[in-house]
Design a protein around this motif. Sequence first.
Motif, PDB file in Angstrom:
ATOM      1  N   GLU A  67       0.826  -1.217   0.000  1.00 20.31           N
ATOM      2  CA  GLU A  67       0.000   0.000   0.000  1.00 20.31           C
ATOM      3  C   GLU A  67       0.859   1.265   0.000  1.00 20.31           C
ATOM      4  N   GLY A  68       2.153   1.085  -0.221  1.00 18.23           N
ATOM      5  CA  GLY A  68       3.056   2.233  -0.262  1.00 18.23           C
ATOM      6  C   GLY A  68       3.734   2.543   1.059  1.00 18.23           C
ATOM      7  N   PHE A  69       3.368   1.823   2.116  1.00 21.62           N
ATOM      8  CA  PHE A  69       3.953   2.073   3.440  1.00 21.62           C
ATOM      9  C   PHE A  69       5.432   1.703   3.443  1.00 21.62           C
ATOM     10  N   VAL A  70       6.244   2.553   4.075  1.00 21.96           N
ATOM     11  CA  VAL A  70       7.677   2.284   4.168  1.00 21.96           C
ATOM     12  C   VAL A  70       8.177   2.605   5.570  1.00 21.96           C
ATOM     13  N   ILE A  71       9.151   1.842   6.000  1.00 24.17           N
ATOM     14  CA  ILE A  71       9.851   2.122   7.256  1.00 24.17           C
ATOM     15  C   ILE A  71      11.270   2.546   6.921  1.00 24.17           C
ATOM     16  N   LEU A  72      11.693   3.673   7.456  1.00 19.37           N
ATOM     17  CA  LEU A  72      13.083   4.118   7.351  1.00 19.37           C
ATOM     18  C   LEU A  72      13.704   3.921   8.727  1.00 19.37           C
ATOM     19  N   ALA A  73      14.525   2.900   8.846  1.00 18.42           N
ATOM     20  CA  ALA A  73      15.119   2.532  10.136  1.00 18.42           C
ATOM     21  C   ALA A  73      16.469   3.209  10.277  1.00 18.42           C
ATOM     22  N   ILE A  74      16.511   4.269  11.085  1.00 22.93           N
ATOM     23  CA  ILE A  74      17.740   5.047  11.247  1.00 22.93           C
ATOM     24  C   ILE A  74      18.535   4.502  12.432  1.00 22.93           C
ATOM     25  N   ASN A  75      19.671   3.935  12.126  1.00 17.58           N
ATOM     26  CA  ASN A  75      20.548   3.387  13.169  1.00 17.58           C
ATOM     27  C   ASN A  75      21.469   4.464  13.719  1.00 17.58           C
ATOM     28  N   LEU A  76      21.670   4.468  15.042  1.00 15.36           N
ATOM     29  CA  LEU A  76      22.595   5.402  15.677  1.00 15.36           C
ATOM     30  C   LEU A  76      24.015   4.892  15.483  1.00 15.36           C
ATOM     31  N   THR A  77      24.480   4.934  14.241  1.00 10.51           N
ATOM     32  CA  THR A  77      25.767   4.343  13.895  1.00 10.51           C
ATOM     33  C   THR A  77      26.921   5.032  14.605  1.00 10.51           C
ATOM     34  N   PHE A  78      26.747   6.284  14.975  1.00 12.62           N
ATOM     35  CA  PHE A  78      27.798   6.990  15.702  1.00 12.62           C
ATOM     36  C   PHE A  78      27.962   6.446  17.113  1.00 12.62           C
ATOM     37  N   GLN A  79      27.030   5.615  17.566  1.00 11.88           N
ATOM     38  CA  GLN A  79      27.137   4.950  18.852  1.00 11.88           C
ATOM     39  C   GLN A  79      26.900   3.443  18.713  1.00 11.88           C
ATOM     40  N   ASP A  80      27.188   2.918  17.531  1.00 11.17           N
ATOM     41  CA  ASP A  80      26.993   1.502  17.261  1.00 11.17           C
ATOM     42  C   ASP A  80      28.171   1.027  16.411  1.00 11.17           C
ATOM     43  N   PHE A  83      13.364  -3.454   4.944  1.00  8.81           N
ATOM     44  CA  PHE A  83      13.159  -2.035   4.641  1.00  8.81           C
ATOM     45  C   PHE A  83      14.504  -1.309   4.709  1.00  8.81           C
ATOM     46  N   PRO A  84      14.581  -0.063   4.228  1.00  5.05           N
ATOM     47  CA  PRO A  84      15.856   0.657   4.202  1.00  5.05           C
ATOM     48  C   PRO A  84      16.455   0.846   5.601  1.00  5.05           C
ATOM     49  N   ILE A  85      17.724   0.493   5.731  1.00  6.94           N
ATOM     50  CA  ILE A  85      18.478   0.677   6.976  1.00  6.94           C
ATOM     51  C   ILE A  85      19.412   1.856   6.756  1.00  6.94           C
ATOM     52  N   LEU A  86      19.135   2.975   7.419  1.00  2.56           N
ATOM     53  CA  LEU A  86      19.908   4.199   7.227  1.00  2.56           C
ATOM     54  C   LEU A  86      20.917   4.353   8.358  1.00  2.56           C
ATOM     55  N   LEU A  87      22.114   4.811   7.999  1.00  7.02           N
ATOM     56  CA  LEU A  87      23.212   4.919   8.957  1.00  7.02           C
ATOM     57  C   LEU A  87      23.489   6.377   9.296  1.00  7.02           C
ATOM     58  N   ASP A  88      23.184   6.759  10.520  1.00  4.97           N
ATOM     59  CA  ASP A  88      23.510   8.113  10.975  1.00  4.97           C
ATOM     60  C   ASP A  88      24.891   8.052  11.630  1.00  4.97           C
ATOM     61  N   GLN A  89      25.906   8.292  10.835  1.00  6.37           N
ATOM     62  CA  GLN A  89      27.283   8.125  11.299  1.00  6.37           C
ATOM     63  C   GLN A  89      27.816   9.339  12.049  1.00  6.37           C
ATOM     64  N   THR A  90      27.163  10.473  11.911  1.00  4.89           N
ATOM     65  CA  THR A  90      27.629  11.687  12.576  1.00  4.89           C
ATOM     66  C   THR A  90      26.726  12.123  13.722  1.00  4.89           C
ATOM     67  N   GLY A  91      25.500  11.629  13.760  1.00  5.95           N
ATOM     68  CA  GLY A  91      24.545  12.055  14.776  1.00  5.95           C
ATOM     69  C   GLY A  91      23.782  13.312  14.392  1.00  5.95           C
ATOM     70  N   GLU A  92      24.016  13.829  13.195  1.00  5.88           N
ATOM     71  CA  GLU A  92      23.377  15.077  12.765  1.00  5.88           C
ATOM     72  C   GLU A  92      21.857  14.936  12.725  1.00  5.88           C
ATOM     73  N   VAL A  93      21.378  13.889  12.079  1.00  2.59           N
ATOM     74  CA  VAL A  93      19.924  13.701  11.968  1.00  2.59           C
ATOM     75  C   VAL A  93      19.327  13.370  13.332  1.00  2.59           C
ATOM     76  N   THR A  94      19.978  12.469  14.037  1.00  2.80           N
ATOM     77  CA  THR A  94      19.465  12.015  15.338  1.00  2.80           C
ATOM     78  C   THR A  94      19.421  13.132  16.366  1.00  2.80           C
ATOM     79  N   ASN A  95      20.530  13.824  16.522  1.00  2.00           N
ATOM     80  CA  ASN A  95      20.653  14.807  17.610  1.00  2.00           C
ATOM     81  C   ASN A  95      20.070  16.170  17.295  1.00  2.00           C
ATOM     82  N   TYR A  96      20.192  16.608  16.052  1.00  2.00           N
ATOM     83  CA  TYR A  96      19.841  17.994  15.733  1.00  2.00           C
ATOM     84  C   TYR A  96      18.541  18.130  14.934  1.00  2.00           C
ATOM     85  N   GLN A  97      18.374  17.291  13.911  1.00  2.00           N
ATOM     86  CA  GLN A  97      17.155  17.427  13.120  1.00  2.00           C
ATOM     87  C   GLN A  97      15.938  16.825  13.835  1.00  2.00           C
TER      88      GLN A  97
END
Length: 224
Positions: free
Chosen positions: A141-154, A170-184
């Motif tokens: 039905e078009g549903f998607v999960i974007l799984a953002i991993n805290l790669t900067f702490q993993d 589903f897409p596994i996204l790597l937040d290697q700097t913490g920019e998306v996790t911490n600030y956005q």
Amino acid sequence: MIDLDPGRKSRRGFGTFMIGGLVVGLVAGVLLFVYRPRPSSPLDVQGAVTVESFTFNLATPFLDPATPVVIRPAEADSDEQEVVVGQPAPNFTLRTLNGDEVSLTDFKGQPVLINFWASWCPPCRLEMPDLVNAYETHQGEGFVILAINLTFQDSLPDVEAFVQEFKMTFPILLDQTGEVTNYQYQLLGLPMSIFVDREGSVARVQIGGMTGEQIDAFIAEIME
């Protein structure tokens, strides 16, 4: 010189031992008082483990797997974005585990669940099978999960093992700097899920693990 009290030395040694033990106990008590977990804000979850920063790995086998891992955020800077229900979800671009680049805007017009997780997070592990089931049920039905991993702490090996264990397709996204996790998205706790409707607006922010029933109900809200 003849010692008229041969037991004096043993009594003196015992007394020294007792005093030393009392001192060690007092110091330990003070340290426990100073460093005991404290609630930081009304956003803290009752019974959760509060973390002062992201500077260490929470590989904590003593935790109840259902206990949310609550993160105490640093003071927000004036240029930080906010995740507000009813407002557009902040866009981001991250690399996936496969090396591709994915942006939130790639899924315009689709219902999206943004899930922040880490391999060392017990409640992330607890809810992941239900997230996988929900994705398999609704992806047509078009549903998607974007799984953002805290790669900067993993670590990538742990991330890969986690993904393989739960068969996350589903897409596994790597937040290697913490920019998306911490600030956005200003992460407050793990797991944290952002439900985004087809218009790109935030419909719900969920801090802590979800049951299968909750996941189904929250997805229904953004499928309309």
